[in-house]
Design an enzyme around this catalytic site. Structure first.
Site, mmCIF file in Angstrom:
data_model
loop_
_atom_site.group_PDB
_atom_site.id
_atom_site.type_symbol
_atom_site.label_atom_id
_atom_site.label_comp_id
_atom_site.label_asym_id
_atom_site.label_seq_id
_atom_site.Cartn_x
_atom_site.Cartn_y
_atom_site.Cartn_z
ATOM 1 N N HIS A 24 0.357 -2.897 25.286
ATOM 2 C CA HIS A 24 0.097 -4.166 24.590
ATOM 3 C C HIS A 24 0.267 -3.928 23.086
ATOM 4 O O HIS A 24 -0.346 -2.995 22.541
ATOM 5 C CB HIS A 24 -1.332 -4.638 24.853
ATOM 6 N N ASN A 26 -0.831 -5.391 20.303
ATOM 7 C CA ASN A 26 -2.017 -5.364 19.439
ATOM 8 C C ASN A 26 -2.982 -4.231 19.781
ATOM 9 O O ASN A 26 -3.736 -3.784 18.916
ATOM 10 C CB ASN A 26 -2.725 -6.718 19.451
ATOM 11 N N PRO A 105 1.741 -14.351 23.261
ATOM 12 C CA PRO A 105 2.030 -15.190 22.075
ATOM 13 C C PRO A 105 0.749 -15.839 21.558
ATOM 14 O O PRO A 105 -0.053 -16.347 22.350
ATOM 15 C CB PRO A 105 3.002 -16.247 22.599
ATOM 16 N N ARG A 106 0.557 -15.790 20.247
ATOM 17 C CA ARG A 106 -0.701 -16.269 19.654
ATOM 18 C C ARG A 106 -0.390 -17.146 18.448
ATOM 19 O O ARG A 106 0.441 -16.787 17.608
ATOM 20 C CB ARG A 106 -1.515 -15.034 19.232
ATOM 21 N N HIS A 203 -1.547 -7.419 35.953
ATOM 22 C CA HIS A 203 -2.745 -6.578 35.925
ATOM 23 C C HIS A 203 -3.477 -6.851 37.240
ATOM 24 O O HIS A 203 -3.781 -8.006 37.552
ATOM 25 C CB HIS A 203 -3.629 -6.937 34.738
ATOM 26 N N GLU A 206 -8.477 -4.544 38.806
ATOM 27 C CA GLU A 206 -9.110 -3.609 37.866
ATOM 28 C C GLU A 206 -10.587 -3.432 38.200
ATOM 29 O O GLU A 206 -11.157 -2.379 37.962
ATOM 30 C CB GLU A 206 -8.961 -4.123 36.427
HETATM 31 P P1 IMP Z 1 -1.598 -8.466 22.760
HETATM 32 O O1 IMP Z 1 -1.216 -9.224 24.008
HETATM 33 O O2 IMP Z 1 -0.447 -7.796 22.077
HETATM 34 O O3 IMP Z 1 -2.421 -9.315 21.852
HETATM 35 O O4 IMP Z 1 -2.487 -7.220 23.261
HETATM 36 C C1 IMP Z 1 -3.871 -7.214 23.396
HETATM 37 C C2 IMP Z 1 -4.342 -7.993 24.618
HETATM 38 O O5 IMP Z 1 -3.915 -7.295 25.791
HETATM 39 C C3 IMP Z 1 -5.835 -8.065 24.770
HETATM 40 O O6 IMP Z 1 -6.381 -9.149 24.097
HETATM 41 C C4 IMP Z 1 -6.008 -8.229 26.271
HETATM 42 O O7 IMP Z 1 -5.903 -9.587 26.615
HETATM 43 C C5 IMP Z 1 -4.821 -7.540 26.838
HETATM 44 N N1 IMP Z 1 -5.222 -6.268 27.452
HETATM 45 C C6 IMP Z 1 -5.206 -5.057 26.886
HETATM 46 N N2 IMP Z 1 -5.633 -4.137 27.781
HETATM 47 C C7 IMP Z 1 -5.893 -4.793 28.929
HETATM 48 C C8 IMP Z 1 -6.369 -4.400 30.216
HETATM 49 O O8 IMP Z 1 -6.624 -3.223 30.509
HETATM 50 N N3 IMP Z 1 -6.539 -5.398 31.128
HETATM 51 C C9 IMP Z 1 -6.245 -6.686 30.871
HETATM 52 N N4 IMP Z 1 -5.796 -7.084 29.689
HETATM 53 C C10 IMP Z 1 -5.631 -6.166 28.717
HETATM 54 ZN ZN ZN Z 2 -3.019 -3.645 30.116
#
Ligand code: IMP
Ligand code: ZN
Length: 347
Positions: A24, A26, A105-106, A203, A206
């Site tokens: 991911h 972020n 996307p944010r 995902h 988990e």
């Molecule tokens: P982004 O999508 O680039 O903003 O990356 C961060 C986001 O990835 C977080 O806000 C989570 O929603 C998601 N994320 C990161 N790690 C996990 C995980 O292990 N399970 C589910 N979602 C995750």
């Molecule tokens: Zn993940």
């Protein structure tokens, strides 16, 4: 203190060509990238300077506050581009040769950032930052908390950017495992595959609360699964029969406490059953472990030798969201690397 064989193993895992398929954006910002973003923003938001950026996490609570902090750092397009470029540079420096980043996307109305401009910033960064030695592709994430309308909007964006770029290859289901429902979002995933030919990764299982919806997730025939930590009988049979590759994120699972210890990690069963998996980081910045370290951990925990580590990395090529030509090229690169580095296989 690291002994000589530890540092040899770390050196081998760093040099080993690797695939990263579950990262991911972020969650992948290194402390130095976070500090650089703070420096860019501190004049307008002095509070950011007060946040203590950890070099490693000490407790589970840390990472929720850390994500909140990171989202303040990547709240405009220029910062998103900068962060994405840094993440790409760091994966390349860690010996990754093919990278699939993912991001949700944010929008941020205060800074005029829309989901469209956010993705544009990410895709531009990927296109500008293609490395001589590493291809980067993008998976667009749909958050479990989304409404179907929001999820369809994300698919619209994926389809839009497909017209002008070959970067977007897949769609992901991510986010808080205790929230939302895949059933409500399923039509968006079906449309992503049908209209865009996008690969799907979810995902999956988990935590125990996810198990009741597992048949629904599997019914879409995902191309890969993230984590697949808990396999009840139905999930196990289906995942094994369909040989669905699993994205394995050991440190993330142990830090998030979905797996008790490294020794208990479910990748052990996948190794024993010779089931497809890819070692990945999930959130290398948040959990403080890069991909070469994940290979070190797998080697130490399960006694894998260097040939087995190479095999794990080599087999991962078959599971990426790329065309056959790209996979063949990657395999040729891996084999050439092995031929040129025979001395590294002597421990
Ligand atoms: P982004 O999508 O680039 O903003 O990356 C961060 C986001 O990835 C977080 O806000 C989570 O929603 C998601 N994320 C990161 N790690 C996990 C995980 O292990 N399970 C589910 N979602 C995750
Ligand atoms: Zn993940």
């Amino acid at each position: 203190m690291t002994n000589l064989s530890d540092s040899n193993l770390s050196d081998f895992c760093l040099k080993l060509p690797k695939i990263e398929a579950h990262a991911h954006i972020n969650g992948s910002l290194s402390p130095s990238t976070m500090r650089a973003l703070v420096a860019r923003k501190v004049d307008v938001n002095p509070e950011l300077a007060a946040f203590e950026i950890p070099d490693s996490l000490n407790c589970i609570d840390d990472f929720f506050s850390l994500f909140k902090f990171i989202y303040q750092l990547t709240d405009d397009e220029a910062s998103v581009t900068f962060a994405t470029q840094k993440v790409i540079e760091e994966f390349a420096a860690d010996g990754v040769r093919y990278l699939e980043l993912r991001t949700t996307p944010r929008a941020n109305a205060d800074k005029g950032m829309t989901k469209h401009s956010y993705l544009q910033a990410v895709i531009q960064a990927i296109e500008q930052q293609q490395q001589a030695n590493m291809k980067t592709r993008l998976i667009i994430s749909i958050d479990r908390r989304n409404t179907l309308e929001e999820a369809q909007e994300t698919v619209d964006l994926a389809l839009h950017f497909q017209q002008c770029s070959n970067v977007v290859v897949g769609v992901d289901l991510c986010g808080d495992v205790m929230k939302g429902s895949f059933l409500a979002l399923k039509p968006a995933f079906e449309r992503a595959r049908q209209q865009g030919g996008f690969k799907l990764t979810l995902h999956f299982n988990e935590v125990a609360e996810n198990i009741p919806e597992a048949p629904e997730l599997l019914s879409i025939r995902p191309d890969r699964l993230g984590h697949a930590t808990l396999l009840d009988d139905y999930s196990r049979t289906t995942v094994y029969q369909q040989a669905i590759p699993v994205e394995i994120c050991m440190t993330s699972n142990v830090f998030s406490k979905t797996v008790a210890t490294y020794e208990d990690h479910h990748v052990k069963q996948l190794l024993e059953e010779d089931h497809p998996f890819i070692l990945c980081t999930d959130d290398k910045g948040v959990f403080g472990s890069d991909l070469s370290n994940e290979y070190v951990l797998a080697a130490k925990t399960f006694g894998l030798d260097r040939h087995q580590l190479f095999e794990a990395s080599f087999k991962s090529i078959d599971y990426v969201f790329a065309d056959q030509e790209t996979k063949d090229q990657l395999k040729a690169d891996w084999l050439a690397w092995k031929k040129d580095n025979q001395d590294l296989f002597v421990a």
